[in-house]
Design a protein around this motif. Sequence first.
Motif, PDB file in Angstrom:
ATOM      1  N   GLU A  42       0.828  -1.215   0.000  1.00 47.90           N
ATOM      2  CA  GLU A  42       0.000   0.000   0.000  1.00 47.90           C
ATOM      3  C   GLU A  42       0.859   1.259   0.000  1.00 47.90           C
ATOM      4  OE1 GLU A  42      -1.709   1.066   4.256  1.00 47.90           O
ATOM      5  OE2 GLU A  42      -2.190  -0.995   3.700  1.00 47.90           O
ATOM      6  N   VAL A  45       1.607   2.979  -3.602  1.00 54.74           N
ATOM      7  CA  VAL A  45       0.665   3.866  -4.308  1.00 54.74           C
ATOM      8  C   VAL A  45       1.068   5.329  -4.165  1.00 54.74           C
ATOM      9  CG1 VAL A  45      -1.738   4.620  -4.465  1.00 54.74           C
ATOM     10  CG2 VAL A  45      -1.203   2.177  -4.267  1.00 54.74           C
ATOM     11  N   ARG A  56      -3.091   9.494  -6.809  1.00 58.71           N
ATOM     12  CA  ARG A  56      -3.173   8.205  -6.117  1.00 58.71           C
ATOM     13  C   ARG A  56      -4.311   7.374  -6.701  1.00 58.71           C
ATOM     14  NH1 ARG A  56      -1.929   9.033   0.306  1.00 58.71           N
ATOM     15  NH2 ARG A  56       0.021  10.161   0.007  1.00 58.71           N
ATOM     16  N   ALA A  57      -5.385   8.037  -7.098  1.00 58.89           N
ATOM     17  CA  ALA A  57      -6.525   7.327  -7.696  1.00 58.89           C
ATOM     18  C   ALA A  57      -6.116   6.660  -9.007  1.00 58.89           C
ATOM     19  CB  ALA A  57      -7.689   8.286  -7.918  1.00 58.89           C
ATOM     20  N   VAL A  59      -3.092   5.542  -9.850  1.00 60.56           N
ATOM     21  CA  VAL A  59      -2.253   4.383  -9.533  1.00 60.56           C
ATOM     22  C   VAL A  59      -3.111   3.261  -8.960  1.00 60.56           C
ATOM     23  CG1 VAL A  59      -0.311   3.536  -8.163  1.00 60.56           C
ATOM     24  CG2 VAL A  59      -0.218   5.835  -9.173  1.00 60.56           C
ATOM     25  N   HIS A  60      -3.960   3.601  -8.011  1.00 61.12           N
ATOM     26  CA  HIS A  60      -4.842   2.590  -7.410  1.00 61.12           C
ATOM     27  C   HIS A  60      -5.733   1.945  -8.475  1.00 61.12           C
ATOM     28  CE1 HIS A  60      -7.520   0.561  -4.648  1.00 61.12           C
ATOM     29  NE2 HIS A  60      -8.521   1.102  -5.314  1.00 61.12           N
ATOM     30  N   VAL A  63      -3.706  -0.656 -10.383  1.00 64.21           N
ATOM     31  CA  VAL A  63      -3.419  -1.821  -9.535  1.00 64.21           C
ATOM     32  C   VAL A  63      -4.669  -2.673  -9.348  1.00 64.21           C
ATOM     33  CG1 VAL A  63      -2.729  -2.561  -7.219  1.00 64.21           C
ATOM     34  CG2 VAL A  63      -1.482  -0.715  -8.360  1.00 64.21           C
ATOM     35  N   SER A  64      -5.799  -2.041  -9.130  1.00 63.30           N
ATOM     36  CA  SER A  64      -7.028  -2.802  -8.879  1.00 63.30           C
ATOM     37  C   SER A  64      -7.655  -3.347 -10.167  1.00 63.30           C
ATOM     38  CB  SER A  64      -8.043  -1.953  -8.108  1.00 63.30           C
ATOM     39  OG  SER A  64      -8.415  -0.816  -8.851  1.00 63.30           O
ATOM     40  N   ARG A  71      -2.285  -7.358  -3.808  1.00 64.71           N
ATOM     41  CA  ARG A  71      -2.181  -6.371  -2.736  1.00 64.71           C
ATOM     42  C   ARG A  71      -1.655  -7.004  -1.450  1.00 64.71           C
ATOM     43  NH1 ARG A  71      -4.034  -1.194  -3.941  1.00 64.71           N
ATOM     44  NH2 ARG A  71      -2.648  -0.831  -2.214  1.00 64.71           N
TER      45      ARG A  71
END
Length: 162
Positions: A42, A45, A56-57, A59-60, A63-64, A71
Amino acid sequence: MNARSPWNAERAAAIVEANRHLRGNLLPILHALQEEFGCIDEDAVPLLASELNLSRADVHGVVSFYHEFRRTRPGRHTIKVCRAEACQSMNADGLIDHIRRRLKVNFHETTADDAFTLEPVFCLGNCALAPAMMVDETLHGRVSPGRFDSIAASTLAAEAAR
């Protein structure tokens, strides 16, 4: 065997720096981080957002979106079981039920002893030898419940012998 290095911000920053020059660098950096640490921590990010001038949104979201990015850290060995039609026609669901009972985990979970993580995959390209599975980087075909038990036992035995 999976990467087992603990998260290290300095090492992560070095990975970012080594891959910063690449076109579309976020994906190669994420792959490199996962290779080094076993998952996308975490703390990665905000580091990536800052270093790559992304939110950050953003990158997140990457990843998601991609199922290959983890994770949480995987077990010492990853078992991927094929869920595609050829394997299903050769009773992959029965094999999967056996594996779940034997390991006491569901997909995307790790055994209590941290030995195995169970993952579904759509196709391993081994259709002629269905049902197929992969343990770490080794592909296995015509896997029966008994053969799975042997493969799991020999994986642990080889690990103990090292």
